[in-house]
Design a protein around this motif. Sequence first.
Motif, PDB file in Angstrom:
ATOM      1  N   ILE A   1       0.820  -1.216   0.000  1.00 24.33           N
ATOM      2  CA  ILE A   1       0.000   0.000   0.000  1.00 24.33           C
ATOM      3  C   ILE A   1       0.855   1.267   0.000  1.00 24.33           C
ATOM      4  CG2 ILE A   1      -0.301   0.103   2.498  1.00 24.33           C
ATOM      5  CD1 ILE A   1      -2.997   0.930  -0.072  1.00 24.33           C
ATOM      6  N   TRP A   2       1.985   1.265   0.718  1.00 27.93           N
ATOM      7  CA  TRP A   2       2.813   2.477   0.764  1.00 27.93           C
ATOM      8  C   TRP A   2       3.495   2.721  -0.583  1.00 27.93           C
ATOM      9  CZ3 TRP A   2       8.048   2.369  -0.065  1.00 27.93           C
ATOM     10  CH2 TRP A   2       8.678   1.123  -0.004  1.00 27.93           C
ATOM     11  N   GLN A   3       3.851   1.670  -1.310  1.00 29.91           N
ATOM     12  CA  GLN A   3       4.436   1.838  -2.647  1.00 29.91           C
ATOM     13  C   GLN A   3       3.394   2.363  -3.629  1.00 29.91           C
ATOM     14  OE1 GLN A   3       5.700  -2.240  -2.925  1.00 29.91           O
ATOM     15  NE2 GLN A   3       7.875  -1.675  -2.692  1.00 29.91           N
ATOM     16  N   ARG A   4       2.198   1.817  -3.519  1.00 29.83           N
ATOM     17  CA  ARG A   4       1.099   2.268  -4.373  1.00 29.83           C
ATOM     18  C   ARG A   4       0.764   3.731  -4.070  1.00 29.83           C
ATOM     19  NH1 ARG A   4      -2.343  -1.985  -3.811  1.00 29.83           N
ATOM     20  NH2 ARG A   4      -1.348  -2.972  -5.572  1.00 29.83           N
ATOM     21  N   GLY A   5       0.756   4.100  -2.785  1.00 29.35           N
ATOM     22  CA  GLY A   5       0.499   5.491  -2.407  1.00 29.35           C
ATOM     23  C   GLY A   5       1.563   6.435  -2.940  1.00 29.35           C
ATOM     24  N   PHE A   6       2.822   6.005  -2.895  1.00 28.59           N
ATOM     25  CA  PHE A   6       3.903   6.822  -3.436  1.00 28.59           C
ATOM     26  C   PHE A   6       3.701   7.060  -4.926  1.00 28.59           C
ATOM     27  CE2 PHE A   6       8.031   7.093  -5.564  1.00 28.59           C
ATOM     28  CZ  PHE A   6       8.539   8.239  -4.967  1.00 28.59           C
ATOM     29  N   LEU A   7       3.338   6.035  -5.666  1.00 26.24           N
ATOM     30  CA  LEU A   7       3.117   6.199  -7.105  1.00 26.24           C
ATOM     31  C   LEU A   7       1.930   7.114  -7.395  1.00 26.24           C
ATOM     32  CD1 LEU A   7       3.838   2.597  -8.430  1.00 26.24           C
ATOM     33  CD2 LEU A   7       5.262   4.636  -8.665  1.00 26.24           C
ATOM     34  N   ILE A   8       0.879   7.027  -6.605  1.00 26.96           N
ATOM     35  CA  ILE A   8      -0.288   7.902  -6.793  1.00 26.96           C
ATOM     36  C   ILE A   8       0.091   9.360  -6.517  1.00 26.96           C
ATOM     37  CG2 ILE A   8      -2.559   8.521  -5.849  1.00 26.96           C
ATOM     38  CD1 ILE A   8      -2.728   6.198  -7.733  1.00 26.96           C
ATOM     39  N   ILE A   9       0.835   9.598  -5.417  1.00 27.32           N
ATOM     40  CA  ILE A   9       1.273  10.964  -5.106  1.00 27.32           C
ATOM     41  C   ILE A   9       2.176  11.498  -6.213  1.00 27.32           C
ATOM     42  CG2 ILE A   9       2.685  12.337  -3.506  1.00 27.32           C
ATOM     43  CD1 ILE A   9      -0.058  11.678  -2.414  1.00 27.32           C
ATOM     44  N   THR A  10       3.065  10.650  -6.721  1.00 29.05           N
ATOM     45  CA  THR A  10       3.944  11.049  -7.821  1.00 29.05           C
ATOM     46  C   THR A  10       3.129  11.396  -9.063  1.00 29.05           C
ATOM     47  OG1 THR A  10       5.659   9.595  -6.957  1.00 29.05           O
ATOM     48  CG2 THR A  10       5.893  10.305  -9.234  1.00 29.05           C
ATOM     49  N   LEU A  11       2.129  10.598  -9.364  1.00 27.86           N
ATOM     50  CA  LEU A  11       1.269  10.851 -10.517  1.00 27.86           C
ATOM     51  C   LEU A  11       0.518  12.177 -10.362  1.00 27.86           C
ATOM     52  CD1 LEU A  11       0.026   9.781 -13.183  1.00 27.86           C
ATOM     53  CD2 LEU A  11      -1.711   8.678 -11.787  1.00 27.86           C
ATOM     54  N   LEU A  12      -0.018  12.440  -9.185  1.00 29.00           N
ATOM     55  CA  LEU A  12      -0.731  13.696  -8.954  1.00 29.00           C
ATOM     56  C   LEU A  12       0.205  14.900  -9.052  1.00 29.00           C
ATOM     57  CD1 LEU A  12      -3.125  12.663  -6.049  1.00 29.00           C
ATOM     58  CD2 LEU A  12      -3.675  12.984  -8.478  1.00 29.00           C
ATOM     59  N   PHE A  13       1.430  14.758  -8.534  1.00 33.14           N
ATOM     60  CA  PHE A  13       2.408  15.837  -8.639  1.00 33.14           C
ATOM     61  C   PHE A  13       2.781  16.073 -10.093  1.00 33.14           C
ATOM     62  CE2 PHE A  13       6.894  17.299  -8.467  1.00 33.14           C
ATOM     63  CZ  PHE A  13       6.643  18.554  -7.935  1.00 33.14           C
ATOM     64  N   LEU A  14       2.931  15.016 -10.863  1.00 34.59           N
ATOM     65  CA  LEU A  14       3.236  15.143 -12.289  1.00 34.59           C
ATOM     66  C   LEU A  14       2.133  15.885 -13.029  1.00 34.59           C
ATOM     67  CD1 LEU A  14       5.053  14.411 -14.715  1.00 34.59           C
ATOM     68  CD2 LEU A  14       3.741  12.296 -14.889  1.00 34.59           C
ATOM     69  N   VAL A  15       0.893  15.547 -12.752  1.00 33.96           N
ATOM     70  CA  VAL A  15      -0.237  16.207 -13.410  1.00 33.96           C
ATOM     71  C   VAL A  15      -0.288  17.696 -13.036  1.00 33.96           C
ATOM     72  CG1 VAL A  15      -2.760  16.316 -13.506  1.00 33.96           C
ATOM     73  CG2 VAL A  15      -1.605  14.122 -13.701  1.00 33.96           C
ATOM     74  N   SER A  16      -0.137  18.006 -11.755  1.00 37.29           N
ATOM     75  CA  SER A  16      -0.215  19.413 -11.340  1.00 37.29           C
ATOM     76  C   SER A  16       0.950  20.218 -11.895  1.00 37.29           C
ATOM     77  CB  SER A  16      -0.277  19.527  -9.820  1.00 37.29           C
ATOM     78  OG  SER A  16       0.943  19.122  -9.243  1.00 37.29           O
ATOM     79  N   SER A  17       2.153  19.650 -11.939  1.00 40.55           N
ATOM     80  CA  SER A  17       3.288  20.392 -12.486  1.00 40.55           C
ATOM     81  C   SER A  17       3.158  20.560 -14.000  1.00 40.55           C
ATOM     82  CB  SER A  17       4.608  19.715 -12.131  1.00 40.55           C
ATOM     83  OG  SER A  17       4.676  18.419 -12.664  1.00 40.55           O
ATOM     84  N   THR A  18       2.514  19.619 -14.670  1.00 40.40           N
ATOM     85  CA  THR A  18       2.276  19.752 -16.106  1.00 40.40           C
ATOM     86  C   THR A  18       1.330  20.913 -16.391  1.00 40.40           C
ATOM     87  OG1 THR A  18       2.616  17.393 -16.423  1.00 40.40           O
ATOM     88  CG2 THR A  18       1.456  18.559 -18.169  1.00 40.40           C
ATOM     89  N   PHE A  19       0.260  21.038 -15.598  1.00 39.05           N
ATOM     90  CA  PHE A  19      -0.646  22.173 -15.763  1.00 39.05           C
ATOM     91  C   PHE A  19       0.071  23.492 -15.487  1.00 39.05           C
ATOM     92  CE2 PHE A  19      -4.163  19.068 -15.230  1.00 39.05           C
ATOM     93  CZ  PHE A  19      -4.873  19.407 -16.369  1.00 39.05           C
ATOM     94  N   THR A  20       0.913  23.531 -14.473  1.00 41.90           N
ATOM     95  CA  THR A  20       1.657  24.747 -14.152  1.00 41.90           C
ATOM     96  C   THR A  20       2.598  25.113 -15.286  1.00 41.90           C
ATOM     97  OG1 THR A  20       1.538  24.217 -11.809  1.00 41.90           O
ATOM     98  CG2 THR A  20       3.205  25.810 -12.472  1.00 41.90           C
ATOM     99  N   LEU A  21       3.328  24.144 -15.815  1.00 42.77           N
ATOM    100  CA  LEU A  21       4.237  24.401 -16.926  1.00 42.77           C
ATOM    101  C   LEU A  21       3.480  24.917 -18.146  1.00 42.77           C
ATOM    102  CD1 LEU A  21       7.046  24.267 -18.210  1.00 42.77           C
ATOM    103  CD2 LEU A  21       6.543  21.892 -18.810  1.00 42.77           C
ATOM    104  N   ALA A  22       2.344  24.331 -18.458  1.00 41.76           N
ATOM    105  CA  ALA A  22       1.554  24.785 -19.605  1.00 41.76           C
ATOM    106  C   ALA A  22       1.104  26.220 -19.419  1.00 41.76           C
ATOM    107  CB  ALA A  22       0.345  23.871 -19.802  1.00 41.76           C
ATOM    108  N   LYS A  23       0.714  26.603 -18.214  1.00 42.26           N
ATOM    109  CA  LYS A  23       0.288  27.973 -17.945  1.00 42.26           C
ATOM    110  C   LYS A  23       1.451  28.941 -18.074  1.00 42.26           C
ATOM    111  CE  LYS A  23      -1.826  30.970 -14.492  1.00 42.26           C
ATOM    112  NZ  LYS A  23      -1.044  32.076 -14.979  1.00 42.26           N
ATOM    113  N   VAL A  24       2.623  28.581 -17.571  1.00 47.29           N
ATOM    114  CA  VAL A  24       3.792  29.457 -17.662  1.00 47.29           C
ATOM    115  C   VAL A  24       4.203  29.667 -19.115  1.00 47.29           C
ATOM    116  CG1 VAL A  24       6.271  29.576 -17.138  1.00 47.29           C
ATOM    117  CG2 VAL A  24       4.655  28.955 -15.356  1.00 47.29           C
ATOM    118  N   VAL A  25       4.215  28.602 -19.898  1.00 49.15           N
ATOM    119  CA  VAL A  25       4.576  28.714 -21.312  1.00 49.15           C
ATOM    120  C   VAL A  25       3.573  29.595 -22.044  1.00 49.15           C
ATOM    121  CG1 VAL A  25       4.768  27.405 -23.470  1.00 49.15           C
ATOM    122  CG2 VAL A  25       5.865  26.562 -21.395  1.00 49.15           C
ATOM    123  N   ARG A  26       2.284  29.411 -21.758  1.00 45.83           N
ATOM    124  CA  ARG A  26       1.262  30.236 -22.392  1.00 45.83           C
ATOM    125  C   ARG A  26       1.414  31.707 -22.006  1.00 45.83           C
ATOM    126  NH1 ARG A  26      -4.252  29.795 -19.879  1.00 45.83           N
ATOM    127  NH2 ARG A  26      -3.196  31.266 -18.549  1.00 45.83           N
TER     128      ARG A  26
END
Length: 97
Positions: A40-65
């Motif tokens: 469960i802790w490994q799965r939680g780490f991957l989920i947190i990593t995935l959510l961080f990746l998604v949020s940083s992708t949105f931030t990068l897209a906004k900065v570039v725009r």
Amino acid sequence: MSTAAAQPKSSGAFLAQAAIAFGISFAASVFGVAYLPLDIWQRGFLIITLLFLVSSTFTLAKVVRDQHESSRVTHRIDEARMEKLMAEHDPFRVPGV
């Protein structure tokens, strides 16, 4: 003199395609993490990593725009200044008269 450049708009189909692609890729990633043979802790780490990746992708897209929009505005201001200088310039005027 100057015609304002038309703001390019994305079509509804392109917006729908982008939203669907994002939804499918996010759901597939979550599904993949959920069914990996992990603790469960490994799965939680991957989920947190995935959510961080998604949020940083949105931030990068906004900065570039935002950078693109600010450079376009600066370019249009410089263009307007140049047009004003050219309109005020009289090539037949004799200096000092």
